[in-house]
Design an enzyme around this catalytic site. Structure first.
Site, mmCIF file in Angstrom:
data_model
loop_
_atom_site.group_PDB
_atom_site.id
_atom_site.type_symbol
_atom_site.label_atom_id
_atom_site.label_comp_id
_atom_site.label_asym_id
_atom_site.label_seq_id
_atom_site.Cartn_x
_atom_site.Cartn_y
_atom_site.Cartn_z
ATOM 1 N N ASP A 1 0.829 -1.208 0.000
ATOM 2 C CA ASP A 1 0.000 0.000 0.000
ATOM 3 C C ASP A 1 0.866 1.262 0.000
ATOM 4 O OD1 ASP A 1 -2.295 1.475 0.034
ATOM 5 O OD2 ASP A 1 -2.729 1.171 2.147
ATOM 6 N N ASN B 1 -10.555 -2.990 -6.315
ATOM 7 C CA ASN B 1 -9.773 -2.021 -7.102
ATOM 8 C C ASN B 1 -10.395 -1.695 -8.467
ATOM 9 O OD1 ASN B 1 -6.452 -3.109 -5.969
ATOM 10 N ND2 ASN B 1 -7.765 -1.484 -5.205
HETATM 11 C C1 FPP Z 1 -1.830 0.297 -3.313
HETATM 12 O O1 FPP Z 1 -1.419 1.617 -3.424
HETATM 13 C C2 FPP Z 1 -1.314 -0.489 -4.400
HETATM 14 C C3 FPP Z 1 -2.081 -1.095 -5.356
HETATM 15 C C4 FPP Z 1 -3.535 -1.011 -5.387
HETATM 16 C C5 FPP Z 1 -1.494 -1.872 -6.430
HETATM 17 C C6 FPP Z 1 -0.222 -2.557 -6.111
HETATM 18 C C7 FPP Z 1 0.419 -2.789 -7.383
HETATM 19 C C8 FPP Z 1 1.739 -2.732 -7.651
HETATM 20 C C9 FPP Z 1 2.791 -2.526 -6.646
HETATM 21 C C10 FPP Z 1 2.187 -2.880 -9.040
HETATM 22 C C11 FPP Z 1 1.724 -4.154 -9.742
HETATM 23 C C12 FPP Z 1 2.134 -5.371 -9.038
HETATM 24 C C13 FPP Z 1 2.800 -6.440 -9.548
HETATM 25 C C14 FPP Z 1 2.989 -7.623 -8.720
HETATM 26 C C15 FPP Z 1 3.378 -6.459 -10.887
HETATM 27 P P1 FPP Z 1 -2.518 2.742 -3.494
HETATM 28 O O2 FPP Z 1 -2.658 3.138 -4.910
HETATM 29 O O3 FPP Z 1 -3.767 2.296 -2.833
HETATM 30 O O4 FPP Z 1 -1.810 3.863 -2.657
HETATM 31 P P2 FPP Z 1 -2.517 4.987 -1.775
HETATM 32 O O5 FPP Z 1 -3.297 4.289 -0.688
HETATM 33 O O6 FPP Z 1 -1.355 5.769 -1.240
HETATM 34 O O7 FPP Z 1 -3.391 5.778 -2.706
#
Ligand code: FPP
Length: 245
Positions: free
Chosen positions: A24, A72
């Site tokens: 996250d 998501n």
């Molecule tokens: C949460 O950060 C992260 C995600 C919803 C996606 C995670 C994906 C990756 C790290 C890249 C793809 C993964 C792989 C395995 C290739 P957020 O966007 O919710 O952050 P925030 O809470 O700060 O807005």
């Protein structure tokens, strides 16, 4: 404390067999720098590469990464599209690294809703790494713990109605065999980055006795040293599984 000191904190004889991670904070990482959210996801991929390779080097048996949740899909369409392209790119670029490190790739969640390019890349890399005997890397994609449990209930009731299973004989291990994580041990350690104290519908059945580690570090900044910190913290815990020791 130097990064060498942190590495020394990890006791190789007490490693978690299965680590699960809620990655996250990509959006916040980007926002703090005045960048688009996708720049945070892109940097997050560098953390994925670092953590996957380091877990394999430490001989962790299973690593499960929450890459895209069922919830998501409610994000803006351009962010979803960019995430799916990053996933496909990661799989294509990383397959040799996975093979070199003996890593078998799989997924949990209902991947049938993913774009075809991502499904194809997942299928190819899973097939190519199938016989790898090192770490098993699970990418949780279109994943929801509740949906996984519901799918298991649907499958199990079908088998019961066909007469192949007696409902009174369903125990935890029978039920576990209908989950996406079939055949894998439950996570010993669940890491969540960016400080949120939630499990966000991740592995609800499987984390019954998992040790939880939350760090304020945002996912794009979570690298080997932070992984070592989390494992060292886990190694200080006493796991009682409800018993008196
Ligand atoms: C949460 O950060 C992260 C995600 C919803 C996606 C995670 C994906 C990756 C790290 C890249 C793809 C993964 C792989 C395995 C290739 P957020 O966007 O919710 O952050 P925030 O809470 O700060 O807005």
């Amino acid at each position: 404390m130097t990064s060498e000191d942190v590495t020394l904190m990890v006791d190789d004889s007490k490693l978690p067999q299965h680590i699960a991670i809620i990655m996250d904070g990509n959006g916040r990482w980007a926002k703090r720098r005045g960048l688009l959210r996708i720049a945070g996801h892109s940097r997050g991929i560098d953390s994925v590469r670092a953590v996957v390779t380091e877990c394999a080097r430490l001989k962790i048996g299973y690593l499960t990464l929450y890459a895209f949740s069922y919830e998501n899909w409610q994000r803006p369409a351009d962010e979803i599209e960019a995430l799916m392209h990053l996933l496909t790119e990661y799989l294509i670029e990383e397959k040799q690294e996975l093979l070199d490190n003996g890593i078998a790739l799989g997924s949990i969640g209902d991947i049938s809703r993913l774009p075809e390019h991502s499904q194809n890349a997942l299928g190819d890399v899973a097939e190519m790494t199938r016989d790898m005997t090192g770490m098993k890397l699970n990418l949780a994609l279109n994943y929801s713990g509740r949906q996984e449990i519901l799918r298991a209930v649907q499958k199990i009731t079908r088998v019961c109605s066909e007469g192949a299973l007696d409902p009174s004989g369903i125990d935890e291990s029978t039920f576990g065999a209908f989950l996406d994580t079939y055949g894998q041990p439950d996570p010993d350690l669940l890491i969540r980055t960016s400080g949120e104290m939630r499990v966000s519908n991740f592995l609800l059945w499987q984390i019954a006795y998992t040790e939880i580690y939350v760090t304020d570090v945002l996912w794009p900044d979570f690298r080997e040293e932070e992984l070592h910190r989390a494992i060292a913290d886990y190694q200080k815990r006493t796991r009682k599984f409800g018993k008196v020791l």
